[in-house]
Write a protein that holds these residues in place. Structure first.
Motif, PDB file in Angstrom:
ATOM      1  N   GLY A 103       0.790  -1.217   0.000  1.00 22.83           N
ATOM      2  CA  GLY A 103       0.000   0.000   0.000  1.00 22.83           C
ATOM      3  C   GLY A 103       0.824   1.268   0.000  1.00 22.83           C
ATOM      4  O   GLY A 103       0.289   2.346  -0.279  1.00 22.83           O
ATOM      5  N   ASP A 104       2.097   1.154   0.290  1.00 30.10           N
ATOM      6  CA  ASP A 104       2.975   2.324   0.320  1.00 30.10           C
ATOM      7  C   ASP A 104       3.596   2.636  -1.031  1.00 30.10           C
ATOM      8  O   ASP A 104       4.271   3.651  -1.165  1.00 30.10           O
ATOM      9  CB  ASP A 104       4.086   2.122   1.346  1.00 30.10           C
ATOM     10  CG  ASP A 104       3.591   2.156   2.773  1.00 30.10           C
ATOM     11  OD1 ASP A 104       2.507   2.724   3.019  1.00 30.10           O
ATOM     12  OD2 ASP A 104       4.287   1.616   3.654  1.00 30.10           O
ATOM     13  N   MET A 105       3.392   1.778  -2.015  1.00 31.96           N
ATOM     14  CA  MET A 105       3.997   1.997  -3.323  1.00 31.96           C
ATOM     15  C   MET A 105       3.247   3.069  -4.105  1.00 31.96           C
ATOM     16  O   MET A 105       2.016   3.152  -4.046  1.00 31.96           O
ATOM     17  CB  MET A 105       4.024   0.706  -4.136  1.00 31.96           C
ATOM     18  CG  MET A 105       4.753  -0.461  -3.453  1.00 31.96           C
ATOM     19  SD  MET A 105       6.511  -0.142  -3.172  1.00 31.96           S
ATOM     20  CE  MET A 105       6.475   0.209  -1.394  1.00 31.96           C
ATOM     21  N   ASP A 106       3.978   3.895  -4.847  1.00 32.50           N
ATOM     22  CA  ASP A 106       3.385   4.952  -5.651  1.00 32.50           C
ATOM     23  C   ASP A 106       3.159   4.544  -7.101  1.00 32.50           C
ATOM     24  O   ASP A 106       2.214   5.014  -7.737  1.00 32.50           O
ATOM     25  CB  ASP A 106       4.269   6.201  -5.604  1.00 32.50           C
ATOM     26  CG  ASP A 106       4.347   6.814  -4.222  1.00 32.50           C
ATOM     27  OD1 ASP A 106       3.281   7.064  -3.633  1.00 32.50           O
ATOM     28  OD2 ASP A 106       5.476   7.047  -3.737  1.00 32.50           O
ATOM     29  N   TYR A 107       4.013   3.705  -7.641  1.00 25.31           N
ATOM     30  CA  TYR A 107       3.912   3.256  -9.026  1.00 25.31           C
ATOM     31  C   TYR A 107       3.997   1.744  -9.106  1.00 25.31           C
ATOM     32  O   TYR A 107       4.770   1.113  -8.383  1.00 25.31           O
ATOM     33  CB  TYR A 107       5.029   3.875  -9.877  1.00 25.31           C
ATOM     34  CG  TYR A 107       5.144   5.374  -9.759  1.00 25.31           C
ATOM     35  CD1 TYR A 107       4.133   6.204 -10.243  1.00 25.31           C
ATOM     36  CD2 TYR A 107       6.255   5.964  -9.174  1.00 25.31           C
ATOM     37  CE1 TYR A 107       4.234   7.584 -10.133  1.00 25.31           C
ATOM     38  CE2 TYR A 107       6.365   7.338  -9.069  1.00 25.31           C
ATOM     39  CZ  TYR A 107       5.355   8.145  -9.546  1.00 25.31           C
ATOM     40  OH  TYR A 107       5.472   9.514  -9.440  1.00 25.31           O
ATOM     41  N   TRP A 108       3.211   1.170 -10.009  1.00 27.59           N
ATOM     42  CA  TRP A 108       3.178  -0.279 -10.204  1.00 27.59           C
ATOM     43  C   TRP A 108       3.242  -0.637 -11.682  1.00 27.59           C
ATOM     44  O   TRP A 108       2.689   0.072 -12.524  1.00 27.59           O
ATOM     45  CB  TRP A 108       1.885  -0.876  -9.645  1.00 27.59           C
ATOM     46  CG  TRP A 108       1.789  -0.922  -8.160  1.00 27.59           C
ATOM     47  CD1 TRP A 108       1.207  -0.003  -7.350  1.00 27.59           C
ATOM     48  CD2 TRP A 108       2.265  -1.971  -7.309  1.00 27.59           C
ATOM     49  NE1 TRP A 108       1.295  -0.413  -6.041  1.00 27.59           N
ATOM     50  CE2 TRP A 108       1.935  -1.610  -5.982  1.00 27.59           C
ATOM     51  CE3 TRP A 108       2.933  -3.172  -7.537  1.00 27.59           C
ATOM     52  CZ2 TRP A 108       2.256  -2.402  -4.882  1.00 27.59           C
ATOM     53  CZ3 TRP A 108       3.263  -3.967  -6.449  1.00 27.59           C
ATOM     54  CH2 TRP A 108       2.919  -3.584  -5.141  1.00 27.59           C
ATOM     55  N   GLY A 109       3.918  -1.751 -11.971  1.00 28.41           N
ATOM     56  CA  GLY A 109       3.822  -2.339 -13.282  1.00 28.41           C
ATOM     57  C   GLY A 109       2.627  -3.264 -13.331  1.00 28.41           C
ATOM     58  O   GLY A 109       1.938  -3.477 -12.328  1.00 28.41           O
ATOM     59  N   LYS A 110       2.362  -3.841 -14.493  1.00 26.73           N
ATOM     60  CA  LYS A 110       1.213  -4.728 -14.653  1.00 26.73           C
ATOM     61  C   LYS A 110       1.545  -6.187 -14.384  1.00 26.73           C
ATOM     62  O   LYS A 110       0.649  -7.019 -14.359  1.00 26.73           O
ATOM     63  CB  LYS A 110       0.622  -4.573 -16.055  1.00 26.73           C
ATOM     64  CG  LYS A 110       0.000  -3.207 -16.295  1.00 26.73           C
ATOM     65  CD  LYS A 110      -0.651  -3.113 -17.661  1.00 26.73           C
ATOM     66  CE  LYS A 110      -1.311  -1.762 -17.861  1.00 26.73           C
ATOM     67  NZ  LYS A 110      -1.957  -1.653 -19.197  1.00 26.73           N
ATOM     68  N   GLY A 111       2.808  -6.496 -14.170  1.00 26.15           N
ATOM     69  CA  GLY A 111       3.205  -7.833 -13.771  1.00 26.15           C
ATOM     70  C   GLY A 111       3.683  -8.716 -14.908  1.00 26.15           C
ATOM     71  O   GLY A 111       3.333  -8.523 -16.065  1.00 26.15           O
ATOM     72  N   THR A 112       4.488  -9.703 -14.553  1.00 31.92           N
ATOM     73  CA  THR A 112       4.940 -10.724 -15.487  1.00 31.92           C
ATOM     74  C   THR A 112       4.871 -12.074 -14.774  1.00 31.92           C
ATOM     75  O   THR A 112       5.256 -12.195 -13.615  1.00 31.92           O
ATOM     76  CB  THR A 112       6.368 -10.430 -15.992  1.00 31.92           C
ATOM     77  OG1 THR A 112       6.741 -11.394 -16.979  1.00 31.92           O
ATOM     78  CG2 THR A 112       7.387 -10.449 -14.861  1.00 31.92           C
ATOM     79  N   LEU A 113       4.359 -13.077 -15.461  1.00 38.49           N
ATOM     80  CA  LEU A 113       4.113 -14.373 -14.845  1.00 38.49           C
ATOM     81  C   LEU A 113       5.359 -15.242 -14.860  1.00 38.49           C
ATOM     82  O   LEU A 113       5.992 -15.433 -15.897  1.00 38.49           O
ATOM     83  CB  LEU A 113       2.973 -15.094 -15.566  1.00 38.49           C
ATOM     84  CG  LEU A 113       2.638 -16.509 -15.077  1.00 38.49           C
ATOM     85  CD1 LEU A 113       2.164 -16.475 -13.629  1.00 38.49           C
ATOM     86  CD2 LEU A 113       1.583 -17.136 -15.975  1.00 38.49           C
ATOM     87  N   VAL A 114       5.686 -15.788 -13.693  1.00 37.75           N
ATOM     88  CA  VAL A 114       6.778 -16.742 -13.545  1.00 37.75           C
ATOM     89  C   VAL A 114       6.177 -18.063 -13.087  1.00 37.75           C
ATOM     90  O   VAL A 114       5.490 -18.116 -12.068  1.00 37.75           O
ATOM     91  CB  VAL A 114       7.821 -16.264 -12.525  1.00 37.75           C
ATOM     92  CG1 VAL A 114       8.839 -17.362 -12.236  1.00 37.75           C
ATOM     93  CG2 VAL A 114       8.517 -15.014 -13.036  1.00 37.75           C
ATOM     94  N   THR A 115       6.438 -19.116 -13.838  1.00 33.93           N
ATOM     95  CA  THR A 115       5.947 -20.443 -13.487  1.00 33.93           C
ATOM     96  C   THR A 115       7.136 -21.387 -13.342  1.00 33.93           C
ATOM     97  O   THR A 115       7.925 -21.532 -14.278  1.00 33.93           O
ATOM     98  CB  THR A 115       4.987 -20.984 -14.551  1.00 33.93           C
ATOM     99  OG1 THR A 115       3.889 -20.091 -14.711  1.00 33.93           O
ATOM    100  CG2 THR A 115       4.459 -22.353 -14.144  1.00 33.93           C
ATOM    101  N   VAL A 116       7.244 -22.010 -12.182  1.00 30.00           N
ATOM    102  CA  VAL A 116       8.338 -22.943 -11.910  1.00 30.00           C
ATOM    103  C   VAL A 116       7.753 -24.344 -11.854  1.00 30.00           C
ATOM    104  O   VAL A 116       6.938 -24.655 -10.982  1.00 30.00           O
ATOM    105  CB  VAL A 116       9.055 -22.604 -10.601  1.00 30.00           C
ATOM    106  CG1 VAL A 116      10.242 -23.543 -10.399  1.00 30.00           C
ATOM    107  CG2 VAL A 116       9.523 -21.160 -10.610  1.00 30.00           C
ATOM    108  N   SER A 117       8.157 -25.181 -12.771  1.00 28.85           N
ATOM    109  CA  SER A 117       7.640 -26.537 -12.851  1.00 28.85           C
ATOM    110  C   SER A 117       8.463 -27.480 -11.996  1.00 28.85           C
ATOM    111  O   SER A 117       9.671 -27.302 -11.822  1.00 28.85           O
ATOM    112  CB  SER A 117       7.640 -27.020 -14.300  1.00 28.85           C
ATOM    113  OG  SER A 117       8.956 -27.101 -14.813  1.00 28.85           O
ATOM    114  N   SER A 118       7.805 -28.497 -11.464  1.00 30.98           N
ATOM    115  CA  SER A 118       8.476 -29.499 -10.645  1.00 30.98           C
ATOM    116  C   SER A 118       8.809 -30.738 -11.439  1.00 30.98           C
ATOM    117  O   SER A 118       9.678 -31.510 -11.076  1.00 30.98           O
ATOM    118  CB  SER A 118       7.605 -29.863  -9.446  1.00 30.98           C
ATOM    119  OG  SER A 118       6.355 -30.370  -9.872  1.00 30.98           O
TER     120      SER A 118
END
Length: 128
Positions: free
Chosen positions: A113-128
């Motif tokens: 909640g303290d962040m002023d700017y955000w990106g839209k995200g990138t998905l990381v998937t780690v397979s087992s």
């Protein structure tokens, strides 16, 4: 305003490595400390790591300490997250964030909640 765009996400194997990037544009002179957060399916957005403006100080959550490395290149307006020894529990959407206050210490960056700017995200998937 500041725009943050993450890249580098993808599918990796357990024990593998991945490097995320966050490119900042716009009023980049208003950016001071920066951070990475992540949100796994059905979970709250969680703090991952933070770095001060000059890149001389870093802070990590206990879950990634020793495996992830945060860095930044201000000349390129880019934030990085080097992720090594990846585990399935690291699977999440990773978000880049920043604050515009020069007095915000990285040790207090864990509250999203303290962040002023955000990106839209990138998905990381780690397979087992």
């Amino acid at each position: 305003q500041v725009q943050l765009v993450e890249s580098g996400g993808g599918l990796v194997q357990t024990g593998g490595s991945l490097r995320l990037s966050c490119a900042a544009s716009g009023r980049t002179f208003t950016i001071y400390a920066m951070a990475w957060f992540r949100q796994a399916p059905g979970k709250e957005r969680a703090f991952v790591s933070a770095i001060n403006w000059s890149g001389t100080r870093t802070y990590y959550s206990d879950s990634v300490k020793g495996r992830f490395t945060i860095s930044r290149d201000n000349a390129k307006n880019t934030l990085y997250l080097q992720m090594d020894s990846l585990k399935p529990e690291d699977t999440a959407v990773y978000y880049c964030a920043s604050v515009r206050s020069p007095s915000k210490s990285i040790e207090t960056m864990s509250d999203s909640g303290d962040m002023d700017y955000w990106g839209k995200g990138t998905l990381v998937t780690v397979s087992s």
